[in-house]
Design a protein around this motif. Structure first.
Motif, PDB file in Angstrom:
ATOM      1  N   PRO A  84       0.807  -1.221   0.000  1.00  0.00           N
ATOM      2  CA  PRO A  84       0.000   0.000   0.000  1.00  0.00           C
ATOM      3  C   PRO A  84       0.843   1.275   0.000  1.00  0.00           C
ATOM      4  N   VAL A  85       2.009   1.217   0.614  1.00  0.00           N
ATOM      5  CA  VAL A  85       2.896   2.388   0.603  1.00  0.00           C
ATOM      6  C   VAL A  85       3.377   2.670  -0.821  1.00  0.00           C
ATOM      7  N   LEU A  86       3.797   1.634  -1.542  1.00  0.00           N
ATOM      8  CA  LEU A  86       4.215   1.819  -2.930  1.00  0.00           C
ATOM      9  C   LEU A  86       3.056   2.289  -3.800  1.00  0.00           C
ATOM     10  N   HIS A  87       1.859   1.801  -3.528  1.00  0.00           N
ATOM     11  CA  HIS A  87       0.670   2.234  -4.261  1.00  0.00           C
ATOM     12  C   HIS A  87       0.422   3.727  -4.031  1.00  0.00           C
ATOM     13  N   ALA A  88       0.530   4.168  -2.802  1.00  0.00           N
ATOM     14  CA  ALA A  88       0.323   5.589  -2.498  1.00  0.00           C
ATOM     15  C   ALA A  88       1.406   6.462  -3.127  1.00  0.00           C
ATOM     16  N   VAL A  89       2.647   5.994  -3.095  1.00  0.00           N
ATOM     17  CA  VAL A  89       3.739   6.760  -3.711  1.00  0.00           C
ATOM     18  C   VAL A  89       3.535   6.870  -5.216  1.00  0.00           C
ATOM     19  N   ALA A 103      -6.135  15.733  -6.440  1.00  0.00           N
ATOM     20  CA  ALA A 103      -6.747  14.423  -6.698  1.00  0.00           C
ATOM     21  C   ALA A 103      -5.763  13.295  -6.409  1.00  0.00           C
ATOM     22  N   ALA A 104      -4.499  13.507  -6.718  1.00  0.00           N
ATOM     23  CA  ALA A 104      -3.490  12.476  -6.446  1.00  0.00           C
ATOM     24  C   ALA A 104      -3.342  12.249  -4.942  1.00  0.00           C
ATOM     25  N   TRP A 105      -3.306  13.329  -4.169  1.00  0.00           N
ATOM     26  CA  TRP A 105      -3.212  13.181  -2.714  1.00  0.00           C
ATOM     27  C   TRP A 105      -4.481  12.566  -2.128  1.00  0.00           C
ATOM     28  N   ALA A 106      -5.626  12.918  -2.657  1.00  0.00           N
ATOM     29  CA  ALA A 106      -6.877  12.312  -2.186  1.00  0.00           C
ATOM     30  C   ALA A 106      -6.884  10.809  -2.474  1.00  0.00           C
ATOM     31  N   TYR A 107      -6.424  10.440  -3.650  1.00  0.00           N
ATOM     32  CA  TYR A 107      -6.331   9.025  -4.007  1.00  0.00           C
ATOM     33  C   TYR A 107      -5.375   8.298  -3.061  1.00  0.00           C
ATOM     34  N   ALA A 108      -4.222   8.894  -2.798  1.00  0.00           N
ATOM     35  CA  ALA A 108      -3.232   8.265  -1.912  1.00  0.00           C
ATOM     36  C   ALA A 108      -3.789   8.098  -0.494  1.00  0.00           C
ATOM     37  N   LEU A 109      -4.485   9.093   0.007  1.00  0.00           N
ATOM     38  CA  LEU A 109      -5.086   8.986   1.341  1.00  0.00           C
ATOM     39  C   LEU A 109      -6.171   7.922   1.364  1.00  0.00           C
ATOM     40  N   LEU A 110      -6.945   7.847   0.306  1.00  0.00           N
ATOM     41  CA  LEU A 110      -7.979   6.819   0.219  1.00  0.00           C
ATOM     42  C   LEU A 110      -7.359   5.430   0.200  1.00  0.00           C
ATOM     43  N   VAL A 111      -6.258   5.274  -0.523  1.00  0.00           N
ATOM     44  CA  VAL A 111      -5.564   3.983  -0.591  1.00  0.00           C
ATOM     45  C   VAL A 111      -5.078   3.549   0.793  1.00  0.00           C
ATOM     46  N   CYS A 112      -4.528   4.482   1.541  1.00  0.00           N
ATOM     47  CA  CYS A 112      -3.934   4.136   2.837  1.00  0.00           C
ATOM     48  C   CYS A 112      -4.944   4.010   3.969  1.00  0.00           C
ATOM     49  N   ILE A 116     -11.095  -1.204   4.695  1.00  0.00           N
ATOM     50  CA  ILE A 116     -10.620  -2.553   4.365  1.00  0.00           C
ATOM     51  C   ILE A 116      -9.105  -2.640   4.477  1.00  0.00           C
ATOM     52  N   ALA A 117      -8.408  -1.591   4.052  1.00  0.00           N
ATOM     53  CA  ALA A 117      -6.948  -1.604   4.149  1.00  0.00           C
ATOM     54  C   ALA A 117      -6.512  -1.583   5.606  1.00  0.00           C
ATOM     55  N   LEU A 118      -7.164  -0.787   6.418  1.00  0.00           N
ATOM     56  CA  LEU A 118      -6.788  -0.711   7.832  1.00  0.00           C
ATOM     57  C   LEU A 118      -7.150  -1.980   8.597  1.00  0.00           C
ATOM     58  N   SER A 119      -8.256  -2.623   8.229  1.00  0.00           N
ATOM     59  CA  SER A 119      -8.628  -3.829   8.967  1.00  0.00           C
ATOM     60  C   SER A 119      -7.800  -5.047   8.552  1.00  0.00           C
TER      61      SER A 119
END
Length: 161
Positions: A84-89, A103-112, A116-119
């Motif tokens: 997920p870190v590589l995905h956000a980068v 939009a890129a930062w919003a996408y990265a925050l959504l990814v991290c 589901i990602a946190l659980s």
């Protein structure tokens, strides 16, 4: 240890894996033991590439460097957080040219920070790394502009294999 305390993710993981996590950890440890028994580099590479079943071996192979530090469930779980870190980068670096910086930062925050990602983050499950891999592949596919950009096209092909 710093990552674990900062995010607090792995502290929520059960001490004894169960269900799908135990199956994935068993596959990882089986691959780890098979590779340790290899007599040559060719045999090692053959076992790494061809010893997979329906699950992709690259996910298990990505955990192998962490297993050399200490063969533990903790390091195996921690190794999957790199996806997920590589995905956000990738979303921030490539996405700011495609969609703009907000939009890129919003996408990265959504990814991290999706639930589901946190659980799933504290567990050794391949769902989050697979989503991250598909996400990076789609970003690179969009960046390739119909395969007119050779570098993005080659990166897309490599991550899609």
């Amino acid at each position: 240890m710093v990552v674990e305390r900062f995010l607090g993710l792995l502290s929520r993981a059960p001490a004894v894996p169960y269900s799908d996590e135990s199956a994935h950890l068993a596959k990882l440890l089986d691959l780890f033991n098979q590779l340790k028994q290899s007599a040559s580099y060719t045999e090692w590479l053959q076992r790494l590439i061809f010893s997979g079943d329906s699950y992709p071996n690259f996910l298990y192979a990505s955990s192998l460097p962490a297993m050399t530090v200490e063969t533990s469930i903790h390091w195996a779980r921690l190794s999957l957080l790199a996806f997920p870190v590589l995905h956000a980068v990738a979303a921030v670096l490539v996405g700011r040219e495609l969609w703009g910086r907000p939009a890129a930062w919003a996408y990265a925050l959504l990814v991290c920070f999706t639930p589901i990602a946190l659980s799933y983050a504290p567990l050794y499950l391949i769902d989050v790394p697979l989503v991250a891999t598909v996400g990076v592949a789609l970003i690179l596919l969009e960046r390739s502009e119909g395969f007119r950009r050779p570098v993005a096209s080659a990166a897309f092909a490599m991550i899609s294999i």
